[in-house]
Write a protein that holds these residues in place. Structure first.
Motif: not given
Length: 171
Positions: A90-101
């Motif tokens: 969760r910490a990594l996902m919060a620090q590096a939030p992915a998006s799909y364009v």
């Protein structure tokens, strides 16, 4: 340049991420890279969001790191922190939030859309967006292009927009 009028082309930012197809079929979601690697494990936030999309949908797009309140995606180096992780915390996902364009609609309700005109596929994507895309999914903006002279200034702006280039396709 092409001899067709610039207004007959769709121009959008080509972000510095990983080109992928997002597939939602029969209750399963798959995120396939252009290199034909299944990258679901690295991006459970994207696959979870994509499960909320209608069944029988295949999208072409780009995975980037782009927080919901950030004006532009982050450089590719930020994405590398997520790649190859079998279970990012969760910490990594919060620090590096992915998006799909999302760039294109390839399949809808199990029907191949690729032979349809691009402007029709784009209209379908707008309907999907207005129906409520889950937060980490976003439709790529189409850049205004009425004259070929506008193309080079757009290219010059690409880096400041968090993009590596511009892409164009005939509508």
């Amino acid at each position: 340049l092409d001899t067709t009028p610039a207004s007959q082309w769709q121009v959008e930012w080509k972000y510095d991420g990983i080109r992928c197809q997002l597939i939602h079929r029969q209750g399963d979601v798959f995120l396939w890279s252009r290199g034909e690697d299944l990258i679901n494990a690295s991006f459970p936030d994207l696959t979870s969001a994509a499960a909320q999309l209608p069944e029988g949908l295949v999208l072409d797009g780009e995975v980037v790191i782009w927080g919901p309140d950030e004006p532009h995606p982050r450089p590719f180096g930020a994405l590398q922190r997520r790649l190859g992780r079998l279970a990012p915390g969760r910490a990594l996902m919060a620090q590096a939030p992915a998006s799909y364009v999302i760039y294109d609609l390839l399949e809808r309700e199990g029907n191949d859309q690729r032979a349809r005109p691009l402007e029709d596929r784009r209209r379908q994507l707008h309907h999907l967006q207005h129906g409520g895309l889950p937060k980490p999914l976003r439709l790529a903006p189409v850049l205004p292009l009425e004259d070929w002279k506008q193309l080079n200034p757009l290219r010059d702006r690409a880096r400041s927009e968090g993009a590596e280039e511009i892409g164009r396709a005939h509508v």
